[in-house]
Design a protein around this motif. Structure first.
Motif, PDB file in Angstrom:
ATOM      1  N   UNK A  25       0.776  -1.186   0.085  1.00  0.00           N
ATOM      2  CA  UNK A  25       0.103   0.027  -0.128  1.00  0.00           C
ATOM      3  C   UNK A  25       0.922   1.305   0.033  1.00  0.00           C
ATOM      4  N   UNK A  26       0.677   2.174  -0.866  1.00  0.00           N
ATOM      5  CA  UNK A  26       1.181   3.614  -0.663  1.00  0.00           C
ATOM      6  C   UNK A  26       0.110   4.608  -0.464  1.00  0.00           C
ATOM      7  N   UNK A  27       0.091   5.001   0.705  1.00  0.00           N
ATOM      8  CA  UNK A  27      -0.808   6.207   1.163  1.00  0.00           C
ATOM      9  C   UNK A  27      -0.019   7.300   0.675  1.00  0.00           C
ATOM     10  N   UNK A  28      -1.069   8.417   0.234  1.00  0.00           N
ATOM     11  CA  UNK A  28      -0.136   9.593  -0.067  1.00  0.00           C
ATOM     12  C   UNK A  28      -1.002  10.858   0.524  1.00  0.00           C
ATOM     13  N   UNK A  29      -0.358  11.919   0.873  1.00  0.00           N
ATOM     14  CA  UNK A  29      -1.088  13.035   1.223  1.00  0.00           C
ATOM     15  C   UNK A  29      -0.230  14.335   0.608  1.00  0.00           C
ATOM     16  N   UNK A  30      -0.924  15.537   0.478  1.00  0.00           N
ATOM     17  CA  UNK A  30      -0.196  16.826  -0.171  1.00  0.00           C
ATOM     18  C   UNK A  30      -0.568  17.799   0.715  1.00  0.00           C
ATOM     19  N   UNK A  31       0.518  18.691   0.710  1.00  0.00           N
ATOM     20  CA  UNK A  31       0.341  19.844   1.471  1.00  0.00           C
ATOM     21  C   UNK A  31       0.854  21.045   0.864  1.00  0.00           C
ATOM     22  N   UNK A  32       0.471  22.091   0.631  1.00  0.00           N
ATOM     23  CA  UNK A  32      -0.772  22.659   1.295  1.00  0.00           C
ATOM     24  C   UNK A  32      -2.049  21.974   0.932  1.00  0.00           C
ATOM     25  N   UNK A  33      -2.922  21.845   1.587  1.00  0.00           N
ATOM     26  CA  UNK A  33      -4.453  21.363   1.250  1.00  0.00           C
ATOM     27  C   UNK A  33      -5.507  22.766   1.453  1.00  0.00           C
ATOM     28  N   UNK A  34      -6.153  23.019   0.223  1.00  0.00           N
ATOM     29  CA  UNK A  34      -5.744  22.475  -1.096  1.00  0.00           C
ATOM     30  C   UNK A  34      -4.661  22.695  -1.417  1.00  0.00           C
ATOM     31  N   UNK A  35      -4.303  22.236  -2.455  1.00  0.00           N
ATOM     32  CA  UNK A  35      -2.926  22.438  -3.175  1.00  0.00           C
ATOM     33  C   UNK A  35      -3.247  23.615  -4.175  1.00  0.00           C
ATOM     34  N   UNK A  36      -1.986  24.482  -3.991  1.00  0.00           N
ATOM     35  CA  UNK A  36      -1.859  25.647  -4.767  1.00  0.00           C
ATOM     36  C   UNK A  36      -0.739  25.628  -5.837  1.00  0.00           C
ATOM     37  N   UNK A  37      -0.894  26.534  -6.716  1.00  0.00           N
ATOM     38  CA  UNK A  37       0.226  26.660  -7.702  1.00  0.00           C
ATOM     39  C   UNK A  37       1.598  27.024  -6.985  1.00  0.00           C
ATOM     40  N   UNK A  38       2.775  26.372  -7.372  1.00  0.00           N
ATOM     41  CA  UNK A  38       3.794  26.586  -6.573  1.00  0.00           C
ATOM     42  C   UNK A  38       4.370  25.187  -6.043  1.00  0.00           C
TER      43      UNK A  38
END
Ligand SMILES: [Cu+2]
Length: 123
Positions: A25-38
């Motif tokens: 399993x590969x869990x992912x998370x992204x920050x910032x949330x919501x994602x912005x350009x940059x």
């Protein structure tokens, strides 16, 4: 007679399919949330079928937009804790992105996953 039955059961037992390949399993998370350009930080958590973290993998990322005509953005993830990997990817445009992961596990097995990053906000 009884021993014949046991022998038949043993043969049946041995003829079962070998253990299927381990489910990673590969869990992912992204920050910032919501994602912005940059720059966005992608955090990945790798675990085996027993939910044990998989350390020592190599993971590269490719970020693409869902529309044609843009070049992909590449990144390499660094292991920041056992089984936890982090990468910075610079998203250059607002909209929907797809992130493709290519992982090489410590035993040399390769796997690919992808996930969507929808509705990246303008800066
Ligand atoms: Cu675009």
């Amino acid at each position: 007679m009884a021993s014949a039955v046991i022998a038949a059961l043993a043969v049946f037992g041995c003829s079962r399919a070998p253990e299927s390949s381990p489910v990673i399993t590969i869990e992912h998370s992204i920050s910032p949330q919501p994602a912005r350009v940059g720059p966005v930080t992608v955090t990945l958590q790798l675990a085996d079928a027993a939910a044990k973290p998989i350390a020592g993998a190599r993971i590269v990322l490719e970020a693409d937009m869902s529309h044609p005509g843009m070049s992909p953005v590449f990144g390499e993830a660094k292991e920041v804790a056992p089984g936890q990997y982090q990468s910075q990817v610079r998203l250059g445009m607002a909209g929907d992105w797809v992130i493709l992961l290519r992982a090489t596990l410590p035993d040399g097995k390769k796997l690919e996953r992808q996930f969507d990053v929808r509705d990246v906000r303008p800066n």
